[in-house]
Motif scaffolding. Structure first.
Motif, short mmCIF file in Angstrom:
data_model
loop_
_atom_site.label_atom_id
_atom_site.label_comp_id
_atom_site.label_asym_id
_atom_site.label_seq_id
_atom_site.Cartn_x
_atom_site.Cartn_y
_atom_site.Cartn_z
N SER A 1 0.84 -1.16 0.08
CA SER A 1 0.24 0.01 -0.06
C SER A 1 0.91 1.32 0.11
O SER A 1 0.60 2.13 -0.90
N ILE B 1 -7.20 1.17 -1.22
CA ILE B 1 -6.59 -0.04 -0.72
C ILE B 1 -5.99 0.22 0.71
O ILE B 1 -5.91 -0.60 1.77
N THR C 1 -6.06 -1.76 4.23
CA THR C 1 -4.64 -2.19 4.84
C THR C 1 -4.44 -1.74 6.07
O THR C 1 -3.88 -2.37 6.99
N THR D 1 -13.09 -0.40 -8.98
CA THR D 1 -12.69 -0.92 -7.92
C THR D 1 -12.93 -0.61 -6.73
O THR D 1 -12.63 -1.41 -5.74
N ILE E 1 -13.22 -3.16 -3.48
CA ILE E 1 -12.50 -3.33 -2.37
C ILE E 1 -13.33 -3.09 -1.06
O ILE E 1 -13.28 -3.98 -0.21
#
Length: 561
Positions: free
Chosen positions: A123, A160, A164, A392, A396
Protein backbone atom coordinates in the motif's frame (compact mmCIF):
# COMPACT_ATOMS: atom_id res chain seq x y z
CA UNK A 1 -60.06 -50.92 51.41
CA UNK A 2 -59.21 -47.38 50.42
CA UNK A 3 -56.97 -46.50 47.53
CA UNK A 4 -53.57 -44.97 48.20
CA UNK A 5 -54.42 -42.06 45.93
CA UNK A 6 -57.55 -41.08 47.78
CA UNK A 7 -57.62 -37.49 48.93
CA UNK A 8 -54.93 -36.37 46.47
CA UNK A 9 -55.94 -33.72 43.93
CA UNK A 10 -55.92 -34.88 40.37
CA UNK A 11 -54.19 -32.99 37.59
CA UNK A 12 -56.64 -31.23 35.27
CA UNK A 13 -57.22 -32.90 31.95
CA UNK A 14 -55.70 -31.23 28.92
CA UNK A 15 -57.55 -31.12 25.64
CA UNK A 16 -56.13 -33.22 22.86
CA UNK A 17 -53.76 -31.36 20.61
CA UNK A 18 -53.07 -28.56 23.08
CA UNK A 19 -49.54 -27.75 24.25
CA UNK A 20 -48.58 -26.97 27.82
CA UNK A 21 -47.52 -23.43 28.61
CA UNK A 22 -44.09 -22.91 30.03
CA UNK A 23 -42.73 -19.98 31.93
CA UNK A 24 -40.53 -18.99 28.99
CA UNK A 25 -43.30 -19.19 26.40
CA UNK A 26 -44.44 -15.94 24.77
CA UNK A 27 -48.08 -17.08 24.97
CA UNK A 28 -50.21 -14.72 26.97
CA UNK A 29 -47.81 -11.80 26.49
CA UNK A 30 -48.67 -8.50 24.90
CA UNK A 31 -47.66 -7.47 21.40
CA UNK A 32 -44.69 -5.46 22.62
CA UNK A 33 -43.47 -8.29 24.81
CA UNK A 34 -43.78 -10.76 21.95
CA UNK A 35 -41.70 -8.53 19.69
CA UNK A 36 -39.08 -8.18 22.40
CA UNK A 37 -39.09 -11.93 23.00
CA UNK A 38 -38.70 -12.68 19.29
CA UNK A 39 -35.88 -10.14 18.93
CA UNK A 40 -34.00 -11.56 21.90
CA UNK A 41 -34.47 -15.04 20.49
CA UNK A 42 -32.92 -13.97 17.18
CA UNK A 43 -29.98 -12.29 18.89
CA UNK A 44 -29.32 -15.35 21.03
CA UNK A 45 -28.72 -17.58 18.01
CA UNK A 46 -25.02 -18.20 17.33
CA UNK A 47 -24.94 -17.32 13.60
CA UNK A 48 -27.11 -14.20 13.72
CA UNK A 49 -24.26 -11.71 13.23
CA UNK A 50 -22.83 -13.63 10.29
CA UNK A 51 -26.16 -13.99 8.49
CA UNK A 52 -27.26 -10.40 9.15
CA UNK A 53 -23.98 -8.94 7.88
CA UNK A 54 -24.21 -10.92 4.64
CA UNK A 55 -27.90 -10.09 4.25
CA UNK A 56 -27.33 -6.35 4.77
CA UNK A 57 -24.40 -6.25 2.34
CA UNK A 58 -26.44 -8.04 -0.33
CA UNK A 59 -29.37 -5.64 0.12
CA UNK A 60 -27.17 -2.54 -0.10
CA UNK A 61 -25.33 -3.81 -3.18
CA UNK A 62 -28.56 -4.79 -4.95
CA UNK A 63 -30.13 -1.42 -4.17
CA UNK A 64 -26.97 0.23 -5.48
CA UNK A 65 -27.20 -1.50 -8.87
CA UNK A 66 -30.85 -0.46 -9.24
CA UNK A 67 -30.19 3.16 -8.29
CA UNK A 68 -27.10 3.41 -10.51
CA UNK A 69 -29.21 2.22 -13.44
CA UNK A 70 -31.92 4.75 -12.64
CA UNK A 71 -29.57 7.70 -12.12
CA UNK A 72 -27.17 7.04 -15.01
CA UNK A 73 -29.42 6.27 -17.97
CA UNK A 74 -29.42 9.84 -19.30
CA UNK A 75 -25.69 10.31 -18.81
CA UNK A 76 -24.98 6.98 -20.50
CA UNK A 77 -26.87 8.11 -23.59
CA UNK A 78 -25.09 11.46 -23.56
CA UNK A 79 -21.71 9.72 -23.50
CA UNK A 80 -22.58 7.70 -26.59
CA UNK A 81 -23.47 4.44 -24.88
CA UNK A 82 -26.71 2.65 -24.27
CA UNK A 83 -29.17 3.37 -21.52
CA UNK A 84 -27.94 0.49 -19.38
CA UNK A 85 -24.17 0.78 -20.09
CA UNK A 86 -23.21 2.23 -16.70
CA UNK A 87 -25.54 -0.10 -14.83
CA UNK A 88 -24.13 -3.13 -16.65
CA UNK A 89 -20.61 -2.09 -15.72
CA UNK A 90 -21.68 -1.55 -12.12
CA UNK A 91 -23.28 -4.98 -12.04
CA UNK A 92 -20.04 -6.54 -13.27
CA UNK A 93 -18.07 -4.72 -10.57
CA UNK A 94 -20.51 -5.86 -7.89
CA UNK A 95 -20.22 -9.44 -9.15
CA UNK A 96 -16.42 -9.19 -9.01
CA UNK A 97 -16.78 -7.73 -5.52
CA UNK A 98 -18.84 -10.71 -4.36
CA UNK A 99 -16.19 -13.02 -5.80
CA UNK A 100 -13.61 -11.12 -3.72
CA UNK A 101 -15.89 -11.43 -0.69
CA UNK A 102 -16.12 -15.19 -1.24
CA UNK A 103 -12.35 -15.53 -1.60
CA UNK A 104 -11.75 -13.56 1.61
CA UNK A 105 -14.27 -15.73 3.46
CA UNK A 106 -12.21 -18.81 2.63
CA UNK A 107 -9.09 -17.32 4.24
CA UNK A 108 -8.14 -18.42 7.73
CA UNK A 109 -7.72 -15.59 10.25
CA UNK A 110 -4.09 -16.52 10.85
CA UNK A 111 -3.40 -16.27 7.11
CA UNK A 112 -4.91 -12.77 7.01
CA UNK A 113 -2.78 -11.74 9.97
CA UNK A 114 0.37 -13.15 8.42
CA UNK A 115 -0.26 -11.10 5.25
CA UNK A 116 -0.70 -7.81 7.16
CA UNK A 117 2.93 -6.56 6.96
CA UNK A 118 3.18 -7.37 3.25
CA UNK A 119 -0.10 -5.56 2.55
CA UNK A 120 1.17 -2.48 4.38
CA UNK A 121 4.37 -2.37 2.31
CA UNK A 122 2.43 -2.78 -0.95
CA UNK A 123 0.00 0.00 0.00
CA UNK A 124 2.80 2.45 0.81
CA UNK A 125 4.53 1.62 -2.49
CA UNK A 126 1.29 2.28 -4.39
CA UNK A 127 0.74 5.58 -2.56
CA UNK A 128 4.25 6.64 -3.55
CA UNK A 129 3.84 5.43 -7.14
CA UNK A 130 0.67 7.46 -7.70
CA UNK A 131 2.70 10.64 -7.09
CA UNK A 132 4.91 9.89 -10.11
CA UNK A 133 3.74 11.68 -13.29
CA UNK A 134 2.86 9.18 -15.97
CA UNK A 135 1.81 6.56 -13.40
CA UNK A 136 -0.68 8.56 -11.35
CA UNK A 137 -3.53 10.29 -13.14
CA UNK A 138 -6.77 12.14 -12.47
CA UNK A 139 -5.48 15.68 -11.87
CA UNK A 140 -7.12 17.05 -15.01
CA UNK A 141 -10.32 15.00 -14.67
CA UNK A 142 -11.32 15.23 -11.01
CA UNK A 143 -8.71 17.60 -9.56
CA UNK A 144 -6.69 14.97 -7.67
CA UNK A 145 -3.88 12.71 -8.88
CA UNK A 146 -5.20 9.66 -7.06
CA UNK A 147 -5.65 7.03 -9.76
CA UNK A 148 -3.35 4.40 -11.25
CA UNK A 149 -4.23 2.99 -14.65
CA UNK A 150 -2.92 -0.45 -15.66
CA UNK A 151 -4.47 -1.26 -19.00
CA UNK A 152 -8.21 -1.75 -18.44
CA UNK A 153 -7.75 -1.61 -14.65
CA UNK A 154 -8.15 1.78 -12.98
CA UNK A 155 -8.00 1.99 -9.20
CA UNK A 156 -7.28 4.32 -6.27
CA UNK A 157 -4.43 3.22 -3.98
CA UNK A 158 -6.06 5.23 -1.18
CA UNK A 159 -9.03 2.81 -1.19
CA UNK A 160 -6.66 -0.10 -0.68
CA UNK A 161 -4.76 1.83 1.98
CA UNK A 162 -7.93 2.30 4.07
CA UNK A 163 -8.46 -1.44 4.32
CA UNK A 164 -4.76 -2.17 4.76
CA UNK A 165 -4.34 0.18 7.72
CA UNK A 166 -7.19 -1.65 9.45
CA UNK A 167 -5.68 -5.11 8.87
CA UNK A 168 -2.15 -4.08 9.82
CA UNK A 169 -3.37 -2.00 12.76
CA UNK A 170 -5.35 -4.92 14.15
CA UNK A 171 -2.27 -7.12 13.71
CA UNK A 172 0.06 -4.61 15.36
CA UNK A 173 -2.16 -3.42 18.23
CA UNK A 174 -4.11 -6.57 19.13
CA UNK A 175 -3.25 -8.00 22.52
CA UNK A 176 -0.71 -5.32 23.45
CA UNK A 177 -0.78 -3.97 26.97
CA UNK A 178 -1.13 -0.22 27.64
CA UNK A 179 2.25 1.51 27.61
CA UNK A 180 3.32 3.84 30.41
CA UNK A 181 5.70 5.81 28.23
CA UNK A 182 3.86 8.68 26.63
CA UNK A 183 5.72 8.88 23.32
CA UNK A 184 7.71 5.73 22.47
CA UNK A 185 4.91 3.17 22.50
CA UNK A 186 2.93 1.10 20.03
CA UNK A 187 0.13 3.67 19.80
CA UNK A 188 2.58 6.36 18.73
CA UNK A 189 4.22 4.11 16.16
CA UNK A 190 0.88 3.15 14.66
CA UNK A 191 -0.25 6.79 14.61
CA UNK A 192 3.02 7.72 12.90
CA UNK A 193 2.49 5.16 10.14
CA UNK A 194 -1.12 6.33 9.72
CA UNK A 195 -0.07 10.00 9.58
CA UNK A 196 2.57 9.22 6.94
CA UNK A 197 0.03 7.43 4.73
CA UNK A 198 -2.54 10.21 5.26
CA UNK A 199 0.08 12.78 4.18
CA UNK A 200 0.71 10.81 0.97
CA UNK A 201 -3.03 10.80 0.24
CA UNK A 202 -3.22 14.54 0.93
CA UNK A 203 -0.37 15.13 -1.53
CA UNK A 204 -2.55 13.56 -4.21
CA UNK A 205 -4.95 16.47 -3.79
CA UNK A 206 -7.72 14.29 -2.37
CA UNK A 207 -8.47 16.05 0.93
CA UNK A 208 -11.76 14.21 1.42
CA UNK A 209 -10.15 10.78 1.22
CA UNK A 210 -7.31 11.96 3.49
CA UNK A 211 -9.82 13.05 6.14
CA UNK A 212 -11.65 9.74 5.82
CA UNK A 213 -8.34 7.89 6.25
CA UNK A 214 -7.46 9.92 9.36
CA UNK A 215 -10.89 9.08 10.77
CA UNK A 216 -10.20 5.36 10.30
CA UNK A 217 -6.85 5.70 12.12
CA UNK A 218 -8.58 7.48 15.01
CA UNK A 219 -11.24 4.77 15.21
CA UNK A 220 -8.51 2.14 15.31
CA UNK A 221 -6.75 3.91 18.19
CA UNK A 222 -10.04 4.32 20.03
CA UNK A 223 -10.91 0.63 19.80
CA UNK A 224 -7.34 -0.35 20.71
CA UNK A 225 -7.68 1.49 24.03
CA UNK A 226 -5.71 4.71 23.63
CA UNK A 227 -6.49 7.46 26.16
CA UNK A 228 -9.38 9.66 25.07
CA UNK A 229 -7.34 12.81 25.65
CA UNK A 230 -4.96 11.94 22.82
CA UNK A 231 -7.87 11.52 20.43
CA UNK A 232 -9.28 14.90 21.46
CA UNK A 233 -5.86 16.44 20.78
CA UNK A 234 -5.76 14.77 17.35
CA UNK A 235 -9.27 16.04 16.60
CA UNK A 236 -8.16 19.59 17.43
CA UNK A 237 -5.22 19.26 15.03
CA UNK A 238 -7.60 18.07 12.29
CA UNK A 239 -9.94 20.96 13.05
CA UNK A 240 -7.08 23.44 12.65
CA UNK A 241 -6.30 21.86 9.28
CA UNK A 242 -9.91 22.27 8.19
CA UNK A 243 -9.90 25.94 9.18
CA UNK A 244 -6.71 26.42 7.17
CA UNK A 245 -8.41 24.88 4.13
CA UNK A 246 -11.46 27.10 4.58
CA UNK A 247 -9.32 30.22 4.68
CA UNK A 248 -6.86 29.15 2.00
CA UNK A 249 -9.04 29.99 -1.00
CA UNK A 250 -9.77 27.83 -4.03
CA UNK A 251 -12.54 25.32 -4.58
CA UNK A 252 -12.15 23.86 -1.08
CA UNK A 253 -12.81 27.26 0.44
CA UNK A 254 -15.89 27.54 -1.77
CA UNK A 255 -17.17 24.24 -0.40
CA UNK A 256 -17.03 25.60 3.14
CA UNK A 257 -18.81 28.80 2.16
CA UNK A 258 -21.53 26.76 0.40
CA UNK A 259 -21.82 24.57 3.49
CA UNK A 260 -22.49 27.53 5.78
CA UNK A 261 -24.94 28.97 3.26
CA UNK A 262 -26.81 25.68 3.13
CA UNK A 263 -26.73 25.34 6.90
CA UNK A 264 -28.57 28.63 7.30
CA UNK A 265 -30.73 28.21 4.18
CA UNK A 266 -29.24 31.14 2.27
CA UNK A 267 -27.69 30.14 -1.06
CA UNK A 268 -25.81 33.01 -2.70
CA UNK A 269 -24.73 31.48 -6.02
CA UNK A 270 -27.13 28.76 -7.11
CA UNK A 271 -25.77 28.77 -10.66
CA UNK A 272 -22.11 28.67 -9.72
CA UNK A 273 -20.38 27.31 -6.62
CA UNK A 274 -23.64 26.21 -4.92
CA UNK A 275 -25.21 24.64 -8.01
CA UNK A 276 -24.65 20.98 -7.07
CA UNK A 277 -25.69 21.31 -3.43
CA UNK A 278 -28.73 23.37 -4.38
CA UNK A 279 -29.89 20.82 -6.96
CA UNK A 280 -29.41 18.04 -4.40
CA UNK A 281 -31.68 19.88 -1.97
CA UNK A 282 -34.32 20.31 -4.67
CA UNK A 283 -34.21 16.57 -5.40
CA UNK A 284 -34.73 15.70 -1.75
CA UNK A 285 -37.58 18.20 -1.52
CA UNK A 286 -39.32 16.78 -4.60
CA UNK A 287 -39.23 13.29 -3.12
CA UNK A 288 -41.36 14.18 -0.11
CA UNK A 289 -42.44 11.12 1.93
CA UNK A 290 -42.89 8.40 -0.69
CA UNK A 291 -40.96 9.76 -3.69
CA UNK A 292 -41.88 10.43 -7.30
CA UNK A 293 -41.38 6.79 -8.26
CA UNK A 294 -38.47 4.61 -9.26
CA UNK A 295 -36.90 5.91 -12.48
CA UNK A 296 -38.96 9.13 -12.48
CA UNK A 297 -36.29 11.52 -11.22
CA UNK A 298 -36.07 14.90 -12.93
CA UNK A 299 -32.70 15.85 -11.47
CA UNK A 300 -30.89 13.15 -13.42
CA UNK A 301 -31.79 14.90 -16.67
CA UNK A 302 -28.51 16.85 -16.55
CA UNK A 303 -29.58 18.99 -13.57
CA UNK A 304 -27.59 17.22 -10.84
CA UNK A 305 -23.88 16.62 -11.53
CA UNK A 306 -22.43 13.32 -10.29
CA UNK A 307 -25.92 11.92 -9.78
CA UNK A 308 -24.65 8.35 -10.02
CA UNK A 309 -21.64 8.88 -7.73
CA UNK A 310 -21.36 11.42 -4.94
CA UNK A 311 -24.99 12.59 -4.94
CA UNK A 312 -26.79 9.31 -5.55
CA UNK A 313 -28.48 9.64 -2.16
CA UNK A 314 -30.29 12.71 -3.54
CA UNK A 315 -31.71 10.55 -6.34
CA UNK A 316 -32.76 7.94 -3.77
CA UNK A 317 -34.54 10.64 -1.78
CA UNK A 318 -36.27 11.96 -4.89
CA UNK A 319 -37.44 8.64 -6.35
CA UNK A 320 -38.07 6.67 -3.14
CA UNK A 321 -38.79 9.58 -0.85
CA UNK A 322 -38.13 9.88 2.85
CA UNK A 323 -38.93 6.20 3.30
CA UNK A 324 -36.28 5.16 0.79
CA UNK A 325 -33.68 7.38 2.40
CA UNK A 326 -34.62 6.03 5.83
CA UNK A 327 -34.24 2.49 4.47
CA UNK A 328 -30.66 3.19 3.35
CA UNK A 329 -29.79 4.80 6.69
CA UNK A 330 -31.42 1.88 8.51
CA UNK A 331 -29.37 -0.66 6.54
CA UNK A 332 -26.12 1.10 7.40
CA UNK A 333 -27.24 1.34 11.03
CA UNK A 334 -27.93 -2.41 10.96
CA UNK A 335 -24.45 -3.03 9.58
CA UNK A 336 -23.02 -0.85 12.36
CA UNK A 337 -24.92 -2.71 15.08
CA UNK A 338 -24.03 -6.23 14.00
CA UNK A 339 -20.46 -5.29 13.06
CA UNK A 340 -19.76 -3.86 16.51
CA UNK A 341 -21.61 -6.79 18.08
CA UNK A 342 -19.26 -9.12 16.21
CA UNK A 343 -16.29 -7.23 17.60
CA UNK A 344 -17.69 -7.47 21.11
CA UNK A 345 -18.45 -11.20 20.93
CA UNK A 346 -15.14 -12.24 19.35
CA UNK A 347 -12.60 -13.98 21.56
CA UNK A 348 -9.66 -13.21 19.29
CA UNK A 349 -8.24 -9.67 19.87
CA UNK A 350 -7.10 -9.45 16.24
CA UNK A 351 -10.54 -10.32 14.84
CA UNK A 352 -12.28 -8.12 17.38
CA UNK A 353 -10.22 -5.04 16.55
CA UNK A 354 -10.43 -5.64 12.81
CA UNK A 355 -14.22 -6.10 12.88
CA UNK A 356 -14.78 -2.90 14.85
CA UNK A 357 -12.49 -0.80 12.64
CA UNK A 358 -13.86 -2.16 9.35
CA UNK A 359 -17.41 -1.48 10.49
CA UNK A 360 -16.60 2.05 11.61
CA UNK A 361 -14.70 2.71 8.37
CA UNK A 362 -17.53 1.80 5.99
CA UNK A 363 -20.38 3.22 8.07
CA UNK A 364 -18.59 6.51 8.78
CA UNK A 365 -17.93 6.95 5.05
CA UNK A 366 -21.63 6.35 4.36
CA UNK A 367 -22.75 8.88 6.95
CA UNK A 368 -20.25 11.47 5.68
CA UNK A 369 -21.70 11.10 2.18
CA UNK A 370 -25.29 11.31 3.41
CA UNK A 371 -24.33 14.21 5.69
CA UNK A 372 -23.04 16.47 2.93
CA UNK A 373 -25.93 15.58 0.59
CA UNK A 374 -28.47 16.73 3.20
CA UNK A 375 -26.33 19.76 4.13
CA UNK A 376 -24.95 18.71 7.52
CA UNK A 377 -21.32 18.51 6.33
CA UNK A 378 -19.21 20.21 3.66
CA UNK A 379 -19.03 18.42 0.32
CA UNK A 380 -16.01 16.10 0.29
CA UNK A 381 -16.51 13.96 -2.82
CA UNK A 382 -16.63 10.65 -0.91
CA UNK A 383 -18.83 7.99 -2.46
CA UNK A 384 -21.68 6.13 -0.77
CA UNK A 385 -20.27 2.62 -0.15
CA UNK A 386 -21.85 -0.26 -2.09
CA UNK A 387 -24.40 2.11 -3.68
CA UNK A 388 -22.54 4.76 -5.69
CA UNK A 389 -21.23 3.84 -9.13
CA UNK A 390 -17.62 2.79 -8.87
CA UNK A 391 -15.12 0.34 -10.27
CA UNK A 392 -12.44 -1.04 -8.01
CA UNK A 393 -13.87 0.87 -5.03
CA UNK A 394 -16.91 -1.45 -5.07
CA UNK A 395 -14.64 -4.51 -5.22
CA UNK A 396 -12.47 -3.29 -2.35
CA UNK A 397 -15.47 -2.39 -0.20
CA UNK A 398 -17.09 -5.80 -0.68
CA UNK A 399 -13.78 -7.50 0.07
CA UNK A 400 -13.69 -5.52 3.32
CA UNK A 401 -17.20 -6.74 4.10
CA UNK A 402 -15.93 -10.25 3.44
CA UNK A 403 -13.32 -9.68 6.15
CA UNK A 404 -16.07 -8.52 8.51
CA UNK A 405 -18.21 -11.58 7.74
CA UNK A 406 -15.14 -13.76 8.28
CA UNK A 407 -14.78 -12.27 11.75
CA UNK A 408 -18.44 -13.08 12.44
CA UNK A 409 -17.92 -16.69 11.29
CA UNK A 410 -15.20 -17.10 13.91
CA UNK A 411 -17.24 -15.99 16.91
CA UNK A 412 -16.95 -18.65 19.64
CA UNK A 413 -20.66 -19.49 19.53
CA UNK A 414 -20.62 -19.73 15.72
CA UNK A 415 -17.62 -22.08 15.75
CA UNK A 416 -19.25 -24.27 18.39
CA UNK A 417 -22.57 -24.37 16.52
CA UNK A 418 -20.93 -25.40 13.26
CA UNK A 419 -18.87 -28.05 15.03
CA UNK A 420 -22.00 -29.50 16.63
CA UNK A 421 -24.67 -29.13 13.96
CA UNK A 422 -22.76 -28.54 10.75
CA UNK A 423 -22.36 -25.54 8.50
CA UNK A 424 -25.34 -23.36 7.54
CA UNK A 425 -26.86 -23.53 4.08
CA UNK A 426 -25.04 -20.43 2.85
CA UNK A 427 -21.67 -21.92 3.77
CA UNK A 428 -22.46 -25.19 2.02
CA UNK A 429 -23.50 -23.29 -1.09
CA UNK A 430 -20.30 -21.22 -1.01
CA UNK A 431 -18.20 -24.34 -0.19
CA UNK A 432 -16.68 -22.61 2.83
CA UNK A 433 -14.65 -24.74 5.22
CA UNK A 434 -15.64 -25.12 8.84
CA UNK A 435 -14.10 -22.30 10.91
CA UNK A 436 -11.30 -23.05 13.35
CA UNK A 437 -11.28 -22.16 17.02
CA UNK A 438 -7.58 -21.30 17.06
CA UNK A 439 -6.64 -17.82 18.20
CA UNK A 440 -4.37 -15.86 15.86
CA UNK A 441 -0.96 -14.86 17.12
CA UNK A 442 1.75 -12.43 16.08
CA UNK A 443 4.28 -15.23 15.59
CA UNK A 444 2.65 -18.46 14.45
CA UNK A 445 5.81 -20.55 14.74
CA UNK A 446 6.33 -19.48 18.33
CA UNK A 447 2.73 -19.59 19.50
CA UNK A 448 1.82 -23.07 18.40
CA UNK A 449 -0.22 -22.45 15.26
CA UNK A 450 0.14 -25.55 13.19
CA UNK A 451 0.59 -27.87 16.17
CA UNK A 452 -0.57 -31.45 15.99
CA UNK A 453 -4.29 -31.97 16.21
CA UNK A 454 -4.05 -33.41 19.71
CA UNK A 455 -2.41 -30.30 21.15
CA UNK A 456 -5.10 -27.72 21.59
CA UNK A 457 -3.34 -25.61 24.19
CA UNK A 458 -2.84 -22.22 22.50
CA UNK A 459 -1.30 -18.88 23.33
CA UNK A 460 -3.17 -15.63 23.09
CA UNK A 461 -1.72 -12.67 21.25
CA UNK A 462 -0.45 -11.10 24.41
CA UNK A 463 3.12 -12.21 23.71
CA UNK A 464 5.38 -15.18 24.42
CA UNK A 465 5.18 -16.98 27.70
CA UNK A 466 1.56 -16.15 28.34
CA UNK A 467 -0.57 -19.19 29.00
CA UNK A 468 -3.71 -19.33 26.86
CA UNK A 469 -6.95 -21.00 27.71
CA UNK A 470 -7.90 -24.41 26.43
CA UNK A 471 -10.06 -24.10 23.33
CA UNK A 472 -11.80 -27.34 24.24
CA UNK A 473 -13.19 -25.78 27.39
CA UNK A 474 -14.29 -22.65 25.50
CA UNK A 475 -15.96 -24.16 22.48
CA UNK A 476 -17.36 -27.42 23.82
CA UNK A 477 -17.57 -30.85 22.29
CA UNK A 478 -19.20 -31.58 18.93
CA UNK A 479 -22.20 -33.89 19.00
CA UNK A 480 -20.41 -36.37 16.75
CA UNK A 481 -17.48 -36.48 19.15
CA UNK A 482 -19.79 -37.41 22.02
CA UNK A 483 -21.17 -40.30 20.05
CA UNK A 484 -17.71 -41.55 19.18
CA UNK A 485 -16.54 -41.31 22.79
CA UNK A 486 -19.47 -43.42 23.98
CA UNK A 487 -18.59 -45.97 21.36
CA UNK A 488 -15.08 -46.24 22.78
CA UNK A 489 -13.23 -44.37 20.06
CA UNK A 490 -10.96 -41.43 20.66
CA UNK A 491 -12.72 -38.07 20.34
CA UNK A 492 -11.31 -35.49 17.95
CA UNK A 493 -9.09 -32.73 19.17
CA UNK A 494 -10.80 -29.70 20.61
CA UNK A 495 -13.58 -31.66 22.39
CA UNK A 496 -14.56 -31.77 26.04
CA UNK A 497 -17.02 -33.64 28.16
CA UNK A 498 -15.53 -37.08 27.42
CA UNK A 499 -14.24 -39.28 30.20
CA UNK A 500 -10.88 -39.26 28.44
CA UNK A 501 -10.56 -35.50 28.93
CA UNK A 502 -9.80 -34.82 32.58
CA UNK A 503 -8.05 -32.01 34.35
CA UNK A 504 -5.12 -32.23 36.75
CA UNK A 505 -7.41 -33.23 39.61
CA UNK A 506 -8.93 -36.17 37.78
CA UNK A 507 -12.29 -34.50 37.14
CA UNK A 508 -14.01 -34.41 33.80
CA UNK A 509 -13.66 -31.05 32.08
CA UNK A 510 -16.80 -28.97 32.30
CA UNK A 511 -18.23 -31.03 35.20
CA UNK A 512 -16.96 -29.58 38.50
CA UNK A 513 -17.56 -31.61 41.61
CA UNK A 514 -17.64 -35.00 39.89
CA UNK A 515 -15.45 -37.47 41.76
CA UNK A 516 -12.98 -39.49 39.67
CA UNK A 517 -13.68 -43.14 39.15
CA UNK A 518 -11.14 -45.94 39.29
CA UNK A 519 -10.40 -46.95 35.69
CA UNK A 520 -11.18 -50.40 34.45
CA UNK A 521 -8.53 -52.89 33.55
CA UNK A 522 -6.51 -51.17 30.86
CA UNK A 523 -5.93 -52.61 27.44
CA UNK A 524 -2.41 -53.69 26.44
CA UNK A 525 -0.28 -50.94 24.98
CA UNK A 526 1.82 -52.30 22.09
CA UNK A 527 4.19 -49.32 22.31
CA UNK A 528 5.16 -50.13 25.91
CA UNK A 529 5.00 -53.89 25.64
CA UNK A 530 2.72 -54.16 28.64
CA UNK A 531 -0.52 -52.93 30.02
CA UNK A 532 -1.51 -49.32 29.57
CA UNK A 533 -2.38 -47.46 32.73
CA UNK A 534 -0.40 -49.72 35.09
CA UNK A 535 -0.33 -47.43 38.16
CA UNK A 536 0.56 -47.59 41.77
CA UNK A 537 -1.88 -50.42 42.46
CA UNK A 538 0.49 -52.75 40.56
CA UNK A 539 3.48 -51.56 42.53
CA UNK A 540 2.60 -53.04 45.86
CA UNK A 541 0.06 -50.60 47.23
CA UNK A 542 -2.43 -53.28 48.07
CA UNK A 543 -4.67 -52.37 45.19
CA UNK A 544 -5.58 -49.01 46.72
CA UNK A 545 -5.12 -45.59 45.21
CA UNK A 546 -5.88 -42.16 46.51
CA UNK A 547 -7.65 -41.20 43.28
CA UNK A 548 -5.10 -38.52 42.44
CA UNK A 549 -3.80 -38.19 38.96
CA UNK A 550 -0.06 -38.01 38.50
CA UNK A 551 0.54 -34.68 36.71
CA UNK A 552 3.77 -36.01 35.20
CA UNK A 553 1.84 -38.55 33.16
CA UNK A 554 -0.46 -37.62 30.31
CA UNK A 555 -2.94 -40.54 30.60
CA UNK A 556 -5.98 -39.72 32.69
CA UNK A 557 -6.21 -43.40 33.61
CA UNK A 558 -2.94 -43.57 35.55
CA UNK A 559 -3.30 -43.04 39.28
CA UNK A 560 -0.69 -42.95 41.99
CA UNK A 561 -1.22 -44.32 45.43
Amino acid sequence: MTSSTAGKPRAPKRAAGSTPRTSGSPQGLGFRDRISHAWNDILSRPLTDYIMILFTVILLSSLGVVMVYSSSMTWSLAEGGRVWSTALRQGMMIFAGFVALWVVLKFKPQTIRNLAPALLIISIILLLAVQIPGIGTGREEVGSQSWIVLGPIRFQPSEIAKVTIVIWGAHYLAGRKPSKHWILNHYTRFAGVGAFMAALILLEGDAGMAMSFVLVVMFMLLFAGVALGWLVLAALVVLVGLVAMALGGGFRSNRFSVYFDALFGNFQDTRGTAFQSYQGFLSLADGSATGVGLGQSRAKWFYLPEAKNDFIFAIIGEELGFLGGALVIGLFATLLYFGLRTAKRSRDPFLSLMAAALTASVVSQAFINIGYVVGLLPVTGIQLPMISAGGTSAIITLAAMGLLANCARHEPEAVSAMASYGRPVVDRILTLPEPSSRITTRNSSRSGVGKPAGDTREHTSGGPGRRGEDTRERFGEPVTARRSSRAGSKPPSGSTGSVNNRDDRGRAAGAPGVAPRTPRTPAPDPRRGGERGRGATDRGTGGRGNGTRDPRRGDAGRYRG
